[in-house]
Design an enzyme around this catalytic site. Structure first.
Site, PDB file in Angstrom:
ATOM      1  N   CYS A   1       0.850  -1.202   0.000  1.00  0.00           N
ATOM      2  CA  CYS A   1       0.000   0.000   0.000  1.00  0.00           C
ATOM      3  C   CYS A   1       0.881   1.247   0.000  1.00  0.00           C
ATOM      4  CB  CYS A   1      -0.876   0.016   1.237  1.00  0.00           C
ATOM      5  SG  CYS A   1      -1.929  -1.425   1.386  1.00  0.00           S
ATOM      6  N   THR A   2       0.308   2.328  -0.452  1.00  0.00           N
ATOM      7  CA  THR A   2       0.957   3.630  -0.337  1.00  0.00           C
ATOM      8  C   THR A   2      -0.097   4.636   0.091  1.00  0.00           C
ATOM      9  OG1 THR A   2       2.415   3.099  -2.204  1.00  0.00           O
ATOM     10  CG2 THR A   2       2.310   5.412  -1.524  1.00  0.00           C
ATOM     11  N   ARG A 192       8.886   1.032  -2.298  1.00  0.00           N
ATOM     12  CA  ARG A 192       7.959   1.946  -2.971  1.00  0.00           C
ATOM     13  C   ARG A 192       8.082   3.357  -2.401  1.00  0.00           C
ATOM     14  NH1 ARG A 192       3.881  -0.424  -0.724  1.00  0.00           N
ATOM     15  NH2 ARG A 192       5.302  -1.970   0.104  1.00  0.00           N
TER      16      ARG A 192
END
Lengths: 254, 122
Positions: A1-2, A192
Site C-alpha cells: 500500500c501507499t 515503494r
C-alpha cells in the site's frame, strides 16, 4: 500500500492511498496477476454511513467486510491504514485475544471504524488511534481539514511506536507511508518509498490535488500488480473518490 | 534503493506529461448506505445480497490456495473461526452473522474474511 497526505501552497489537504492486497496468495500464470487482487477488484464499494438520518462519514469497503481501511468524516478528519509487519504481529494478538489476555484489544479495522463513528475532531481521532490497545500493528495515516493537520501513527499492540507529523516532515509539504517505519530504509526488493518520493518531488506543491496525487499513485511501482484501487479524499470539501486500479502487462508483482 | 531492470523499472508518469486522472471513473464504484440507526443485523443486507457470489468466489480462492497444503482448511475455518464468532465484540458480531445468513456462506468463513488483516500481518 501507499498512503499520501499532501498540502498545497494554501494549506488545502489531499489524502490518498493505493490499496495493495493479495501478495503470495497464488499466481495466475495465464493472465499474469494475483488471483486475490483480481477478485477484490470486483468487490469494491463506497459507503455512506448514516446516523440519526444524516451522513456521519464515508468509507470504501470490500463487500462483506465490516471494518474500515479508509474513511472520511466531513470537516473533521480522514483516515487510511497501511499494513505494518512486526514479529509481534496479528497472530500474537489473536492468540492473546483467544486466551482472554487482551480482552479489550481492538481489531485494527474495527478501531478505525469506531474512530470514524465516535470521534468528532482530528485531535480526538489522533488520541484514540494512538492510545487504544489493539490486536495487530498498523500504520494509521490521519489527515485533517486545516493546514499541517496530518500525521502517521506507527502502532504496536499497546501504544504508538513512532509519531510522524506533517509539520516535521522531511519533505516539507507531504507525508508518504508505504509499509515501513518512517526514517528507516524499505526492503530493497519492496521499495515503494523511493519512487513515490521522487514522483511527489516532481509533482511539486503547487500541483498537490486530486489530479496530481492520482498520477503519482498511478506510477510504477507505487502502482503494481497488487493494487486494487486508489482513493482520494478531501476533508475540507468532503470529496471522496474511489477509482479502480490495475497494472496489466509488464508491471512489478508488488 | 536498487533500480529494477527494464521493463519493471520505477516510472513516474509525470515524466511523460501524462494525466491519467479521469474523475468520471469514480462512478464505476457503486455507493451504498449503511444505516447505523438500524439494528446491526439489518445494516448489510443489501450489500450482502448484491455481492454474495463475489464474496463466495473470493473465499473460494483462499480455500483453493490453502487446501493442497492443508486439506482440512474448510473444516478448520468453519470450526475454529465459527467458534470465535460468538466472542466478537458488538455490533460487529451481529453484522457478521447477518452477512453469513444473507450470503449463505458459513459463519466461520465470513469471520475469517473479516479478521483477515490480523491473520495477514503474519
Amino acid at each position: 500500500c501507499t498512503s499520501i497526505i499532501a498540502q498545497d501552497k494554501d494549506g488545502h489537504l489531499t489524502h490518498a492511498r493505493n490499496l495493495d492486497f493479495g501478495l503470495f496468495m497464488g499466481w495466475d500464470a495465464t493472465i499474469h496477476d494475483w488471483p486475490i487482487s483480481q477478485k477484490l477488484r470486483k468487490m469494491i464499494i463506497n459507503v455512506n454511513w448514516i446516523k440519526d438520518g444524516k451522513l456521519l462519514f464515508k468509507s470504501n469497503n470490500f463487500a462483506g467486510y465490516v471494518g474500515i481501511y479508509n474513511g472520511l468524516k466531513p470537516n473533521a478528519f480522514s483516515l487510511t491504514a497501511d499494513d505494518r509487519f512486526q514479529l509481534e504481529g496479528g497472530y500474537y494478538g489473536i492468540i492473546k485475544w483467544l486466551f482472554g489476555l487482551e480482552a479489550d484489544g481492538k481489531w485494527m479495522s474495527w478501531l478505525a471504524r469506531e474512530t470514524l463513528e465516535t470521534k468528532a475532531t482530528y485531535l480526538d481521532a489522533k488520541e484514540h488511534l494512538m492510545n487504544t490497545p489493539m490486536l495487530s500493528p498498523v500504520y494509521f495515516i490521519l489527515g485533517g481539514a486545516k493546514k499541517d493537520e496530518g500525521c502517521i501513527i506507527a502502532r504496536s499492540l499497546n501504544g504508538t511506536a513512532i509519531l510522524s507529523e506533517m509539520s516535521d516532515s522531511p519533505h516539507g509539504w507531504y507525508l508518504l507511508e508505504t509499509n515501513y517505519d518512517q526514517g528507516t530504509e524499505a526492503l530493497y526488493l519492496d521499495d515503494r518509498d523511493t519512487p513515490g518520493i521522487r514522483c511527489m518531488d516532481k509533482l511539486t506543491q503547487k500541483n498537490a490535488g486530486f489530479e496530481g496525487i492520482f498520477n503519482v499513485l498511478s506510477s510504477r511501482t507505487n502502482l503494481n500488480k497488487l493494487t486494487t484501487y486508489t482513493v482520494l479524499m478531501s476533508v475540507e470539501t468532503a470529496r471522496f473518490e474511489t477509482i479502480l486500479q490495475s497494472c496489466p502487462g509488464e508491471c512489478y508483482p508488488w | 534503493h536498487v533500480e529494477l531492470p527494464a521493463p519493471y523499472k520505477d516510472h513516474c508518469i509525470l515524466d511523460d506529461k501524462q494525466n491519467l486522472y479521469d474523475p468520471s471513473k469514480q462512478f464505476d464504484i457503486p455507493w451504498f448506505d449503511v444505516n447505523l440507526d438500524l439494528p446491526p443485523s439489518e445494516r448489510w443486507k443489501q450489500v450482502g445480497a448484491a455481492y454474495k457470489t463475489q464474496i463466495a468466489d473470493l473465499i473460494g480462492v483462499l480455500i483453493d490456495l490453502i487446501t493442497p497444503i492443508f486439506p482440512e482448511a474448510v473444516k478448520f475455518a468453519d470450526d475454529v473461526f465459527g467458534e470465535m464468532a460468538p466472542k466478537l465484540a458488538q455490533p460487529y458480531r451481529d453484522e457478521i452473522y447477518s452477512i453469513s445468513e444473507v450470503t449463505g456462506i458459513p459463519l466461520g468463513q465470513i469471520t475469517m474474511y473479516n479478521i483477515f488483516y490480523e491473520i495477514f500481518t503474519v
